[in-house]
Design a protein around this motif. Structure first.
Motif, PDB file in Angstrom:
ATOM      1  N   MET A   1       0.827  -1.197   0.000  1.00 39.06           N
ATOM      2  CA  MET A   1       0.000   0.000   0.000  1.00 39.06           C
ATOM      3  C   MET A   1       0.865   1.252   0.000  1.00 39.06           C
ATOM      4  N   VAL A   2       0.271   2.367  -0.365  1.00 39.46           N
ATOM      5  CA  VAL A   2       0.958   3.662  -0.347  1.00 39.46           C
ATOM      6  C   VAL A   2       0.319   4.527   0.739  1.00 39.46           C
ATOM      7  N   TYR A   3       1.156   5.149   1.562  1.00 37.06           N
ATOM      8  CA  TYR A   3       0.677   5.955   2.677  1.00 37.06           C
ATOM      9  C   TYR A   3       1.206   7.380   2.573  1.00 37.06           C
TER      10      TYR A   3
ATOM     11  N   TYR B   1      18.071  11.978  11.128  1.00 37.29           N
ATOM     12  CA  TYR B   1      18.567  10.615  11.349  1.00 37.29           C
ATOM     13  C   TYR B   1      18.326   9.669  10.174  1.00 37.29           C
ATOM     14  N   GLN B   2      17.749  10.188   9.075  1.00 34.56           N
ATOM     15  CA  GLN B   2      17.421   9.352   7.919  1.00 34.56           C
ATOM     16  C   GLN B   2      16.601   8.132   8.345  1.00 34.56           C
ATOM     17  N   ALA B   3      15.642   8.380   9.238  1.00 33.57           N
ATOM     18  CA  ALA B   3      14.808   7.292   9.753  1.00 33.57           C
ATOM     19  C   ALA B   3      14.028   6.619   8.632  1.00 33.57           C
ATOM     20  N   LEU B   4      13.484   7.420   7.713  1.00 36.25           N
ATOM     21  CA  LEU B   4      12.723   6.907   6.580  1.00 36.25           C
ATOM     22  C   LEU B   4      13.180   7.617   5.312  1.00 36.25           C
ATOM     23  N   LYS B   5      12.989   6.940   4.194  1.00 39.54           N
ATOM     24  CA  LYS B   5      13.343   7.528   2.910  1.00 39.54           C
ATOM     25  C   LYS B   5      12.147   7.423   1.976  1.00 39.54           C
ATOM     26  N   PRO B   6      11.213   8.362   2.099  1.00 42.31           N
ATOM     27  CA  PRO B   6       9.987   8.284   1.298  1.00 42.31           C
ATOM     28  C   PRO B   6      10.221   8.575  -0.176  1.00 42.31           C
ATOM     29  N   ASP B   7       9.330   8.039  -0.986  1.00 40.14           N
ATOM     30  CA  ASP B   7       9.294   8.446  -2.397  1.00 40.14           C
ATOM     31  C   ASP B   7       8.576   9.792  -2.472  1.00 40.14           C
TER      32      ASP B   7
ATOM     33  N   ASN C   1       5.717   3.288   1.740  1.00 43.17           N
ATOM     34  CA  ASN C   1       5.201   1.955   1.458  1.00 43.17           C
ATOM     35  C   ASN C   1       5.098   1.139   2.750  1.00 43.17           C
ATOM     36  N   ASP C   2       4.697  -0.129   2.629  1.00 42.32           N
ATOM     37  CA  ASP C   2       4.509  -0.988   3.800  1.00 42.32           C
ATOM     38  C   ASP C   2       5.786  -1.156   4.603  1.00 42.32           C
ATOM     39  N   GLU C   3       6.913  -1.312   3.918  1.00 38.23           N
ATOM     40  CA  GLU C   3       8.173  -1.505   4.622  1.00 38.23           C
ATOM     41  C   GLU C   3       8.538  -0.290   5.459  1.00 38.23           C
ATOM     42  N   GLN C   4       8.273   0.905   4.923  1.00 38.51           N
ATOM     43  CA  GLN C   4       8.598   2.115   5.672  1.00 38.51           C
ATOM     44  C   GLN C   4       7.664   2.292   6.868  1.00 38.51           C
ATOM     45  N   LEU C   5       6.397   1.918   6.693  1.00 39.00           N
ATOM     46  CA  LEU C   5       5.469   1.946   7.823  1.00 39.00           C
ATOM     47  C   LEU C   5       5.943   0.985   8.910  1.00 39.00           C
ATOM     48  N   LYS C   6       6.322  -0.219   8.512  1.00 34.78           N
ATOM     49  CA  LYS C   6       6.790  -1.207   9.478  1.00 34.78           C
ATOM     50  C   LYS C   6       8.041  -0.715  10.200  1.00 34.78           C
ATOM     51  N   ARG C   7       8.958  -0.090   9.449  1.00 34.77           N
ATOM     52  CA  ARG C   7      10.176   0.432  10.066  1.00 34.77           C
ATOM     53  C   ARG C   7       9.833   1.507  11.101  1.00 34.77           C
ATOM     54  N   LEU C   8       8.897   2.388  10.771  1.00 31.70           N
ATOM     55  CA  LEU C   8       8.513   3.440  11.713  1.00 31.70           C
ATOM     56  C   LEU C   8       7.908   2.834  12.979  1.00 31.70           C
TER      57      LEU C   8
ATOM     58  N   LEU D   1       5.063  -9.207  17.317  1.00 35.64           N
ATOM     59  CA  LEU D   1       6.524  -9.071  17.291  1.00 35.64           C
ATOM     60  C   LEU D   1       7.117  -9.799  16.084  1.00 35.64           C
ATOM     61  N   MET D   2       6.544 -10.939  15.738  1.00 40.99           N
ATOM     62  CA  MET D   2       7.031 -11.686  14.579  1.00 40.99           C
ATOM     63  C   MET D   2       6.753 -10.921  13.288  1.00 40.99           C
ATOM     64  N   TRP D   3       5.607 -10.249  13.221  1.00 42.11           N
ATOM     65  CA  TRP D   3       5.291  -9.419  12.051  1.00 42.11           C
ATOM     66  C   TRP D   3       6.320  -8.310  11.911  1.00 42.11           C
ATOM     67  N   SER D   4       6.745  -7.744  13.028  1.00 45.37           N
ATOM     68  CA  SER D   4       7.742  -6.678  12.991  1.00 45.37           C
ATOM     69  C   SER D   4       9.059  -7.155  12.388  1.00 45.37           C
ATOM     70  N   LYS D   5       9.359  -8.437  12.560  1.00 46.45           N
ATOM     71  CA  LYS D   5      10.612  -8.993  12.052  1.00 46.45           C
ATOM     72  C   LYS D   5      10.453  -9.654  10.682  1.00 46.45           C
ATOM     73  N   ASP D   6       9.276  -9.531  10.080  1.00 47.23           N
ATOM     74  CA  ASP D   6       8.999 -10.178   8.794  1.00 47.23           C
ATOM     75  C   ASP D   6       9.002 -11.700   8.885  1.00 47.23           C
TER      76      ASP D   6
END
Length: 297
Positions: free
Chosen positions: A1-3, A26-32, A42-49, A139-144
């Motif tokens: 998804m796109v957020y 801190y370059q926490a996220l790198k959005p498009d 994207n989903d990966e950036q949401l999960k990272r946040l 917690l497992m979802w957080s780790k993929d």
């Protein structure tokens, strides 16, 4: 998804302004970027946040978290997972359920859950098995380690079992206390609400169960047309405190002649002001004990 960045604010509880600062410093996220230069995630950036927020709440500084490699990030998440303990008597059951869920073995998952319901009841099963299971899955979802399909598969079986347990209870009389149960518009996960419905019905209460994503206008409509003694809602997401405060204020106005009971995210609820009139149910044990106390209406 796109957020959008406002979506991230809603889902994480971190203000948009703060997210921008974390990106710049801190370059926490790198959005498009869209053609109009709007931040897109994207989903990966949401999960990272969400993972950054989780580790930050455990005491780590943002600057340190954002400098972690993915390997080190996963080590810390592993430590969080390992630190979450389950009663040894039920640990093997939780592990078996996770294994059945990961392999989409619905029959085995269902049989084991049925046995737990029979042995220690729906409430005991939730306390000792399902709650630890759901925390571990998060917690497992957080780790993929799992995908959303696993979570939906497991959650739907649990919901089916709770509905079956509720349907097996005897009906209530028209003179019984009426409880209105719902989740706010931005809340999806209703397993805790279903368990509350079971406990209430078990104690002879009449339950009006609206489920998830209910607008305040619908609550007002129910209260205008039906006699309700109590309102119970869960607020789990780490939303902006000012938004939650505004919501609770509006709800209090709508429910000014009704007893309000609130459960969910303790860190968030604890920051709210002017909620002395609201019964904050911090634990399942507190809620069960409340059912044993006659209510003066």
């Amino acid at each position: 998804m796109v957020y959008s960045i406002s979506d991230l604010e809603q889902l994480s509880g971190v203000q948009s302004h703060t997210i921008r600062i974390w990106e710049q410093r801190y370059q926490a996220l790198k959005p498009d970027r869209s053609d109009g230069n709007t931040r897109l995630y994207n989903d990966e950036q949401l999960k990272r946040l969400l993972n950054i927020v989780s580790l930050n709440q455990s005491g780590l500084k943002i600057s340190k978290i954002c400098n972690l490699s993915k390997h080190d990030f996963n080590i810390l998440l592993d430590q969080q997972l390992a630190s979450f303990t389950v009663d040894k008597h039920y640990e093997s059951i939780v592990s078996q359920l996770i294994n059945y869920g990961l392999s989409f073995d619905g029959n085995s998952f269902s049989r084991l859950l049925d046995r737990s319901f029979s042995d220690i009841g729906p409430v005991g099963t939730y306390q000792e098995i399902l709650y630890p299971l759901l925390v571990k899955l998060g917690l497992m979802w957080s780790k993929d380690d799992i995908c959303p399909a696993h979570e939906h598969f497991i959650s739907n079986i649990i919901r089916q079992k709770l509905f079956a347990a509720i349907n097996a209870l005897p009906g209530t009389t028209s003179s019984s206390e009426s409880w209105l149960l719902f989740l706010p518009e931005d809340e999806d996960h209703d397993i805790g609400l279903l368990l509350a419905s079971y406990i209430l019905r078990l104690n002879g209460k009449n339950v009006i169960f609206l489920g998830s994503r209910v607008p305040l206008a619908s609550i007002k409509e129910v209260l205008n047309t039906t006699k309700v003694n109590h309102v119970l809602l869960f607020m789990m997401k780490g939303s902006m405190i000012k938004d939650v405060q505004n919501y609770v204020n509006q709800l209090s106005h709508i429910c000014r002649n009704v007893n309000i009971h609130l459960s969910g995210n303790g860190q968030m609820i604890g920051k709210l002001n002017h909620i002395e009139h609201i019964n904050w149910c911090k634990t399942l044990v507190e809620f069960e004990e409340m059912m044993k106390i006659p209510t003066i209406l």
